[in-house]
Scaffold this active site. Structure first.
Site, short mmCIF file in Angstrom:
data_model
loop_
_atom_site.label_atom_id
_atom_site.label_comp_id
_atom_site.label_asym_id
_atom_site.label_seq_id
_atom_site.Cartn_x
_atom_site.Cartn_y
_atom_site.Cartn_z
N CYS A 94 40.06 -6.51 -11.38
CA CYS A 94 40.53 -6.86 -10.03
C CYS A 94 41.32 -8.17 -10.00
O CYS A 94 41.97 -8.48 -9.00
CB CYS A 94 39.36 -6.93 -9.06
N ASN B 292 38.93 -1.41 -1.72
CA ASN B 292 39.18 -2.27 -2.88
C ASN B 292 40.08 -1.51 -3.85
O ASN B 292 39.65 -0.54 -4.48
CB ASN B 292 37.84 -2.61 -3.54
N HIS C 243 41.50 -11.40 -3.18
CA HIS C 243 41.22 -10.03 -3.59
C HIS C 243 40.43 -9.34 -2.48
O HIS C 243 39.46 -9.90 -1.95
CB HIS C 243 40.42 -10.05 -4.89
N1 ACO Z 1 25.55 4.29 2.38
C1 ACO Z 1 24.31 4.15 2.88
N2 ACO Z 1 23.35 3.50 2.23
C2 ACO Z 1 23.65 2.96 1.03
C3 ACO Z 1 24.92 3.07 0.46
C4 ACO Z 1 25.89 3.78 1.18
N3 ACO Z 1 27.16 3.94 0.73
N4 ACO Z 1 24.91 2.44 -0.74
C5 ACO Z 1 23.68 1.94 -0.91
N5 ACO Z 1 22.92 2.25 0.17
C6 ACO Z 1 21.52 1.90 0.40
C7 ACO Z 1 20.73 1.72 -0.87
O1 ACO Z 1 20.28 2.98 -1.35
C8 ACO Z 1 19.61 0.85 -0.40
O2 ACO Z 1 18.65 1.64 0.26
P1 ACO Z 1 17.08 1.33 0.10
O3 ACO Z 1 16.90 -0.05 0.65
O4 ACO Z 1 16.47 2.40 0.92
O5 ACO Z 1 16.82 1.42 -1.37
C9 ACO Z 1 20.25 -0.04 0.66
O6 ACO Z 1 21.47 0.63 1.04
C10 ACO Z 1 20.58 -1.42 0.17
O7 ACO Z 1 21.23 -1.29 -1.08
P2 ACO Z 1 21.83 -2.56 -1.80
O8 ACO Z 1 22.51 -2.17 -3.05
O9 ACO Z 1 20.77 -3.62 -1.88
O10 ACO Z 1 22.92 -2.98 -0.73
P3 ACO Z 1 23.63 -4.36 -0.56
O11 ACO Z 1 23.20 -4.98 0.70
O12 ACO Z 1 23.56 -5.22 -1.78
O13 ACO Z 1 25.11 -3.89 -0.35
C11 ACO Z 1 27.16 -3.76 -1.59
C12 ACO Z 1 25.76 -3.20 -1.41
C13 ACO Z 1 27.98 -3.50 -0.36
C14 ACO Z 1 27.79 -3.10 -2.79
C15 ACO Z 1 27.02 -5.30 -1.81
O14 ACO Z 1 26.12 -5.59 -2.85
C16 ACO Z 1 28.32 -5.94 -2.10
O15 ACO Z 1 29.13 -6.10 -1.23
N6 ACO Z 1 28.56 -6.34 -3.35
C17 ACO Z 1 29.82 -6.86 -3.76
C18 ACO Z 1 30.35 -5.93 -4.71
C19 ACO Z 1 31.78 -5.60 -4.52
O16 ACO Z 1 32.42 -5.82 -3.51
N7 ACO Z 1 32.28 -5.03 -5.56
C20 ACO Z 1 33.60 -4.61 -5.56
C21 ACO Z 1 34.05 -4.58 -6.94
S1 ACO Z 1 33.93 -6.13 -7.61
C22 ACO Z 1 35.26 -6.89 -7.32
O17 ACO Z 1 36.19 -6.34 -6.84
C23 ACO Z 1 35.22 -8.30 -7.67
#
Ligand code: ACO
Length: 321
Positions: free
Chosen positions: A115, A278, A248
């Protein structure tokens, strides 16, 4: 002294927007509310099955060339940032060179910094131009991330989209690019990766994107704040002289946390993650081109672009547009 200045921008998004509800209709177990609240993403674009990274890159490149008012044969350096190249080899950049009908024997190669790839490519091109070895570069970020998504992993497949963005960077008497910074920490590579490869005629390992979302989130907020500060310090300019921050476009919460750390008002942040998702290496040049074409970014303004990606890699560039 030779400077390097952006003289044209272009971009391309394939197909019609795919909304969060469209993903649900395709069988992903998610909700519009979950995706919007956690990421800010409302829709993204996906390439058609026969549409390649080089095909997306070519459209963006032609638009950038047109906006710079140059001809393709004036380009003596092509850098394509991508993690989803058409082939293992040759590079996507050489395919773009051929697609543009360039026969001048200029250099063409890909950079792989996920990215952060566009910021890496821009920085490399700036060094070539400032050294005097090359006069006009085409720098592209282009991706078809939809090909490396595991559609059974809802925590990653809702985050990404396909697209391409491009700039023309050329030798100039005035700056131009005032400061750049690139970094990497390979010790963290397992937090965001595609751990498969091709060997002996087969895919070995896992060919899909895997991510520790929370670890990526924390890392991204820290380094995006630090590296934006690094380029303003290095250019010797105050924060409030920045007209636009183009980060980004991974996640609106990462972008808002970064802006808060930098004490930048939200009116100075270019946001496209809501409608692009993204797009990895394409996200920054796509956002730049959108903001140029809708009149937000204007000649003479001061811009910071920054990225963070798998590797980890991170970096920023500060330039006068
Ligand atoms: N829809 C509904 N529920 C979901 C989804 C979805 N698409 N994905 C995960 N969940 C659920 C999980 O199963 C979990 O449920 P549970 O509590 O019953 O087990 C709950 O949501 C929480 O899951 P987490 O993984 O803890 O969710 P989090 O709050 O961390 O959010 C996310 C996930 C959005 C990916 C977050 O961690 C984030 O924004 N990370 C940054 C990563 C990113 O942006 N990466 C992009 C690539 S990296 C880059 O470009 C630099």
């Amino acid at each position: 002294m030779i400077h390097a200045k952006i003289t044209g921008t272009g971009s391309y998004l394939p197909g019609a927007p795919v909304t969060n509800n469209d993903l649900i209709r395709r069988g992903i177990n998610t909700s519009d509310e979950w995706i919007i609240t956690r990421t800010g993403i409302r829709s993204r674009h996906f390439a058609a099955p026969d549409e390649t990274t080089s095909a997306l890159a070519l459209v963006a490149a032609r638009r950038a060339i047109e906006s710079a008012g140059c001809s393709a044969d004036d380009i003596d350096l092509i850098i394509v940032a991508t993690s989803t190249p058409d082939f293992i080899f040759p590079s996507t950049a050489t395919l773009v060179q051929a697609g543009l009908g360039i026969h001048n024997g200029g250099a063409a190669f890909d950079v792989q910094a996920v990215c952060c790839g566009f910021v890496y490519g821009l920085t490399v091109a700036e060094k070539f131009i400032r050294s005097g070895s090359h006069k006009r570069a085409l720098v592209i970020g282009a991706e078809v991330f939809s090909r490396i998504l595991d559609w059974d992993d809802r925590s990653t497949c809702v985050l990404f989209g396909d697209g391409a963005g491009a700039i023309i960077l050329e030798a100039a008497n005035q700056p131009g690019i005032r400061a750049t910074a690139l970094h990497a920490d390979g010790h963290q590579h397992k937090l965001l990766w595609v751990p498969g490869n091709v060997s002996g005629g087969k895919v070995t390992g896992d060919p899909f994107l895997r991510m520790d979302g929370q670890a990526v989130f924390k890392f991204a907020v820290k380094v995006l704040g630090d590296v934006a500060q690094e380029v303003t310090d290095s250019a010797g300019v105050p924060h409030d002289s920045i007209d636009w921050l183009i980060p980004h476009q991974a996640n609106i919460r990462i972008i808002q946390s970064t802006a808060k750390r930098l004490k930048l008002p939200s009116e100075k942040i270019v946001l496209t993650v809501d409608s692009h998702g993204n797009t990895s290496a394409a996200s920054v040049p796509l956002a730049l081109d959108c903001a140029v074409r809708d009149g937000r970014v204007r000649p003479g303004q001061r811009i910071v672009v920054e990225g963070v990606g798998g590797g980890f890699t991170w970096g920023a560039a500060l330039f006068d547009f």
